[in-house]
Write an enzyme that holds these catalytic residues in place. Structure first.
Site, PDB file in Angstrom:
ATOM      1  N   GLU A 161       0.829  -1.200   0.000  1.00 55.03           N
ATOM      2  CA  GLU A 161       0.000   0.000   0.000  1.00 55.03           C
ATOM      3  C   GLU A 161       0.865   1.253   0.000  1.00 55.03           C
ATOM      4  OE1 GLU A 161      -2.660  -0.123   3.337  1.00 55.03           O
ATOM      5  OE2 GLU A 161      -3.103  -2.240   2.998  1.00 55.03           O
ATOM      6  N   CYS A 166       5.082  -7.266   7.644  1.00 54.62           N
ATOM      7  CA  CYS A 166       6.018  -6.738   8.641  1.00 54.62           C
ATOM      8  C   CYS A 166       6.154  -7.758   9.762  1.00 54.62           C
ATOM      9  CB  CYS A 166       5.494  -5.410   9.192  1.00 54.62           C
ATOM     10  SG  CYS A 166       6.617  -4.595  10.347  1.00 54.62           S
ATOM     11  N   GLY A 203       5.853  -2.295   6.782  1.00 51.10           N
ATOM     12  CA  GLY A 203       7.247  -2.698   6.904  1.00 51.10           C
ATOM     13  C   GLY A 203       8.054  -1.792   7.811  1.00 51.10           C
ATOM     14  N   GLU A 204       9.181  -2.303   8.246  1.00 53.10           N
ATOM     15  CA  GLU A 204      10.143  -1.574   9.079  1.00 53.10           C
ATOM     16  C   GLU A 204      11.349  -1.219   8.215  1.00 53.10           C
ATOM     17  OE1 GLU A 204      12.758   0.164  11.176  1.00 53.10           O
ATOM     18  OE2 GLU A 204      10.853  -0.214  12.210  1.00 53.10           O
ATOM     19  N   SER A 264      10.735   6.305   9.233  1.00 59.77           N
ATOM     20  CA  SER A 264      10.049   6.013  10.491  1.00 59.77           C
ATOM     21  C   SER A 264      10.385   4.593  10.935  1.00 59.77           C
ATOM     22  CB  SER A 264       8.536   6.161  10.307  1.00 59.77           C
ATOM     23  OG  SER A 264       7.855   5.761  11.475  1.00 59.77           O
ATOM     24  N   SER A 286       8.608   5.488  16.177  1.00 61.29           N
ATOM     25  CA  SER A 286       7.264   5.067  16.591  1.00 61.29           C
ATOM     26  C   SER A 286       7.352   4.599  18.041  1.00 61.29           C
ATOM     27  CB  SER A 286       6.761   3.938  15.686  1.00 61.29           C
ATOM     28  OG  SER A 286       6.589   4.398  14.367  1.00 61.29           O
ATOM     29  N   LEU A 287       7.066   5.503  18.967  1.00 60.17           N
ATOM     30  CA  LEU A 287       7.273   5.209  20.391  1.00 60.17           C
ATOM     31  C   LEU A 287       6.027   4.581  21.021  1.00 60.17           C
ATOM     32  CD1 LEU A 287       9.498   5.530  22.556  1.00 60.17           C
ATOM     33  CD2 LEU A 287       8.317   7.623  23.274  1.00 60.17           C
ATOM     34  N   HIS A 288       4.937   5.328  21.064  1.00 64.40           N
ATOM     35  CA  HIS A 288       3.605   4.841  21.444  1.00 64.40           C
ATOM     36  C   HIS A 288       3.429   4.490  22.917  1.00 64.40           C
ATOM     37  CE1 HIS A 288       3.167   4.931  17.194  1.00 64.40           C
ATOM     38  NE2 HIS A 288       3.861   3.835  16.977  1.00 64.40           N
ATOM     39  N   CYS A 318      -1.699   1.671   8.216  1.00 66.26           N
ATOM     40  CA  CYS A 318      -0.845   0.734   7.482  1.00 66.26           C
ATOM     41  C   CYS A 318      -1.461  -0.655   7.395  1.00 66.26           C
ATOM     42  CB  CYS A 318       0.511   0.625   8.182  1.00 66.26           C
ATOM     43  SG  CYS A 318       1.404   2.164   8.282  1.00 66.26           S
TER      44      CYS A 318
END
Length: 344
Positions: free
Chosen positions: A90, A110, A157-158, A189, A212-214, A331
């Site tokens: 995507e 991912c 994906g990372e 990211s 990307s902490l969250h 995502c």
């Protein structure tokens, strides 16, 4: 087996051109067709000799993607793209006042297993090549008829799990012969792959870094972002400090706000404490609901309260403009829904 022509940097293509017996300037012409004119048919390369065009057609794939479907909420457009091998990814086209941005994928699926992310549904399938990343830009520019000036590697994906191809992709789109997109208009990211942060610190191009902490503590982050068990918040912050010391670039911390999970005033105060005094920006993202995951976005009042705690602590913060919830813009959602992909 044919190779993807957009996997080649300019220098690599120039070497191939010379090996065919042609003059090096032919590489400039080919790159102009590929990246300035977004051509996907070698027959349109009208200033290239017929024999060289034939050689290109025999040896290379010019376009690695086809658009399966796209959805729009009137502003953003989400694309489901099928690769040559039948896998799907995507991309999201995001129009802003300062220019048009694209959020691209770097992998099919991912393996990071973030609890709120649809990209992890079905697991990791494979890395994308540099050219498959480039083709997301080319295809979406061709469809929208709009030039893309900002690129965010924040799709499925990372990026640091595919770091060599990601760096090659950046080299291609940043080159003057390629898309000529400024390095400072490109953002990587990551969930916090510390090794990747250190490598990016030494990378010669000044691209932006987003984490990307969250969650503000390891106990909570271990549940939301399992990779935290390998790279703790302390490890990430140490790597971020090194990155800032080497680049003097502000780092963005992404924080997906989830109702009743990580959106309390206590969490806001913890986050303010660990980021205080650092050259950072916090991007608060009210989470998009994902099928099969019991997460929902907090009430707007709580989002604002969280925001205010950070502001009063002297931290630069924004609340992300909500785009695309009606088109499954988080995502992996469009892919998992279209192909009925379920958890592994």
């Amino acid at each position: 087996m044919k190779r993807l022509i957009k996997d080649f940097t300019f220098d690599e293509l120039k070497k191939w051109v010379e090996e065919t017996g042609e003059k090096p300037f032919r590489a400039n012409q080919i790159f102009e067709w590929l990246y300035k004119k977004n051509a996907t048919d070698v027959n349109s390369f009208t200033n290239i000799p017929t024999q060289l065009r034939k050689r290109i057609e025999e040896e290379f794939i010019l376009n690695s993607l086809r658009v399966v479907k796209y959805e729009s909420d009137g502003e953003s457009i989400k694309f489901l793209l099928e690769l040559v091998d039948g896998n799907a990814i995507e991309s999201v086209f995001l129009p802003y006042k300062y220019g048009n941005a694209i959020c691209i994928s770097t992998q099919v699926g991912c393996r990071m297993k973030c609890a709120f992310c649809a990209s992890t549904i079905g697991g990791m399938i494979r890395n994308l090549s540099a050219g498959e990343m480039v083709d997301q830009i080319v295809n979406i520019e061709n469809i929208t008829k709009k030039k893309i000036s900002n690129v965010v590697l924040m799709g499925s994906g990372e990026p640091f799990d595919n770091i060599e191809n990601v760096f090659k992709f950046i080299d291609i789109i940043n080159s003057k012969e390629g898309k000529n997109i400024g390095a400072r208009h490109i953002t990587i990211s990551t969930v916090g792959i510390v090794d990747g942060i250190y490598k990016l610190s030494e990378y010669p191009k000044q691209v932006n870094l987003a984490i990307s902490l969250h969650a503000p503590n390891n106990n909570l982050r271990n549940k939301l972002v399992p990779m935290n068990r390998k790279y703790s918040i302390e490890d990430i912050l140490k790597a971020v400090d090194y990155y800032i010391s080497k680049t003097n670039r502000r780092v963005t911390f992404e924080y997906a706000l989830i109702d009743g999970v990580n959106d309390s005033i206590e969490c806001a105060n913890e986050l303010a404490k660990i980021l205080s005094g650092k050259l950072v920006h916090v991007n608060l993202i009210p989470v998009n609901p994902v099928n099969g995951r019991n997460f929902k976005k907090p009430p707007k009042e709580r989002v604002k309260e969280f925001y205010n705690v950070l502001i009063l602590s002297g931290i630069q913060v924004t609340i992300r403009r909500e785009l695309g919830s009606s088109i499954a813009a988080a995502c992996g959602q469009l892919r998992s829904r279209h192909y009925n992909i379920s958890e592994k």
